[in-house]
Design an enzyme around this catalytic site. Structure first.
Site, PDB file in Angstrom:
ATOM      1  N   TRP A 120      -8.176  -3.021   2.014  1.00  0.00           N
ATOM      2  CA  TRP A 120      -7.335  -3.243   0.842  1.00  0.00           C
ATOM      3  C   TRP A 120      -6.593  -4.563   0.851  1.00  0.00           C
ATOM      4  O   TRP A 120      -6.250  -5.103  -0.207  1.00  0.00           O
ATOM      5  CB  TRP A 120      -6.371  -2.069   0.642  1.00  0.00           C
ATOM      6  CG  TRP A 120      -7.129  -0.856   0.181  1.00  0.00           C
ATOM      7  CD1 TRP A 120      -7.360   0.276   0.893  1.00  0.00           C
ATOM      8  CD2 TRP A 120      -7.789  -0.681  -1.071  1.00  0.00           C
ATOM      9  NE1 TRP A 120      -8.130   1.147   0.162  1.00  0.00           N
ATOM     10  CE2 TRP A 120      -8.406   0.588  -1.051  1.00  0.00           C
ATOM     11  CE3 TRP A 120      -7.929  -1.484  -2.219  1.00  0.00           C
ATOM     12  CZ2 TRP A 120      -9.148   1.077  -2.126  1.00  0.00           C
ATOM     13  CZ3 TRP A 120      -8.662  -0.997  -3.293  1.00  0.00           C
ATOM     14  CH2 TRP A 120      -9.263   0.269  -3.235  1.00  0.00           C
ATOM     15  N   GLU A 121      -6.323  -5.118   2.032  1.00  0.00           N
ATOM     16  CA  GLU A 121      -5.663  -6.428   2.065  1.00  0.00           C
ATOM     17  C   GLU A 121      -6.680  -7.536   1.831  1.00  0.00           C
ATOM     18  O   GLU A 121      -6.368  -8.545   1.221  1.00  0.00           O
ATOM     19  CB  GLU A 121      -4.958  -6.651   3.408  1.00  0.00           C
ATOM     20  CG  GLU A 121      -3.788  -5.696   3.676  1.00  0.00           C
ATOM     21  CD  GLU A 121      -2.596  -5.931   2.738  1.00  0.00           C
ATOM     22  OE1 GLU A 121      -2.498  -7.018   2.133  1.00  0.00           O
ATOM     23  OE2 GLU A 121      -1.773  -5.007   2.601  1.00  0.00           O
TER      24      GLU A 121
END
Ligand SMILES: *[C@@H]1O[C@H](CO)[C@@H](O)[C@H](O)[C@H]1NC(C)=O
Ligand SMILES: *[C@@H]1O[C@H](CO)[C@@H](O)[C@H](O)[C@H]1NC(C)=O
Length: 269
Positions: A120-121
């Site tokens: 997700w980052e």
């Protein structure tokens, strides 16, 4: 996307430095934690003087299990530092736990948690602004100094150095999370712990501390119920709903509810 760097600075305790100790080996590694399995952050030359901010027990090197935390913020085996004795010459590093009983929580995350954060980052090789304009690098490392000068690894980062940077960053978040939870009320397994740390990593320690999520866990409510109801509320960035955050929270809830026999808080098994 993290707003926690000020909180991280506030947590850092100022201790007197014991200074002027010479390194007595060739190319001595300074690591992210007190053991040979931690990543190398820096390498000292023979004869180089280091200042020690605190000392703690770690893996044994030639019969000496003391590790010295230097003013560079990394750990060297005391065996390689000429302090004159094989014992403690300055204060012990504090565990950072407010209750004392939660000092043995898991400082690092399981692979499922690390993968979720990485997913997700996203991987950024050199510092650049994230979707709301904060400069980040690696897997969501928020720059503290101009051009992320505090990062020890060379830019552009490789996926491997970005993972090391993430591993270096994680304990800041597990530490604050552990300090907010009541160790006699809350018990979390490795997946629950990883999911919550992903959420803290994303939203910052300050927001976690004042959250309804932490309050409800400390009230002794069922963790799966609390996570399913509270995590999805954290979907705003810059005042608007981000689909990426909605999806990330869904992933975190899913991981949270995945059974695991490994305990992570208040004890790490
Ligand atoms: C290191 O510190 C010691 C004691 O303070 C001093 O005597 C020595 O000259 C220093 N060595 C270097 C290389 O700076
Ligand atoms: C944690 O929970 C215990 C047991 O209910 C309670 O006695 C204690 O006061 C709580 N600690 C804090 C810091 O809230």
């Amino acid at each position: 996307m993290k707003l926690s760097f000020l909180a991280a600075f506030a947590l850092a305790t100022v201790a007197p430095l014991a200074s002027g100790y010479a390194i007595k080996g060739d190319a001595v590694n300074c690591r992210s934690g007190p053991g040979t399995s931690y990543s190398v952050k820096k390498t000292y030359k023979k004869g180089q003087n280091v200042s020690i901010s605190c000392q703690q027990a770690g893996t044994s090197v030639s019969g000496n299990n003391i590790w010295d935390k230097t003013s560079d913020g990394c750990y060297v085996a005391d065996y390689y530092v000429q302090t004159g004795v094989n014992g403690y010459v300055t204060s012990k590093c504090s565990s950072g736990s407010s209750s004392g009983s939660s000092g043995s929580y898991c400082k690092t995350l399981n692979q499922a948690g690390l993968s979720l954060i990485e997913k997700w980052e996203g991987f950024v090789s050199s510092p650049k602004p994230d979707p709301i304009g904060l400069p980040t690098v690696g897997y969501g490392h928020l720059c503290k100094q101009k051009n992320c000068a505090e990062v020890k690894y060379k830019f552009p980062l490789t996926k491997s150095t970005a993972q090391q940077l993430l591993n270096d960053d994680i304990p800041t978040y597990t530490k604050c999370l552990a300090s907010y939870l009541n160790a006699s009320k809350v018990k979390l397994n490795a997946n629950q712990w990883a999911a919550l740390t992903s959420w803290v990593f994303n939203n910052g320690c300050g927001n976690a501390k004042s959250s309804q999520l932490v309050k409800r866990l400390n009230n002794g409510e069922n963790p799966n119920t609390v996570a399913s109801q509270e995590l999805p509320k954290w979907r705003l960035a810059g005042g608007r709903v981000l689909q990426g955050l909605v999806n990330r929270r869904a992933d975190e809830v899913k991981l949270f509810k995945t059974a695991s026999s490994k305990q992570a808080f208040p004890k790490c098994s």
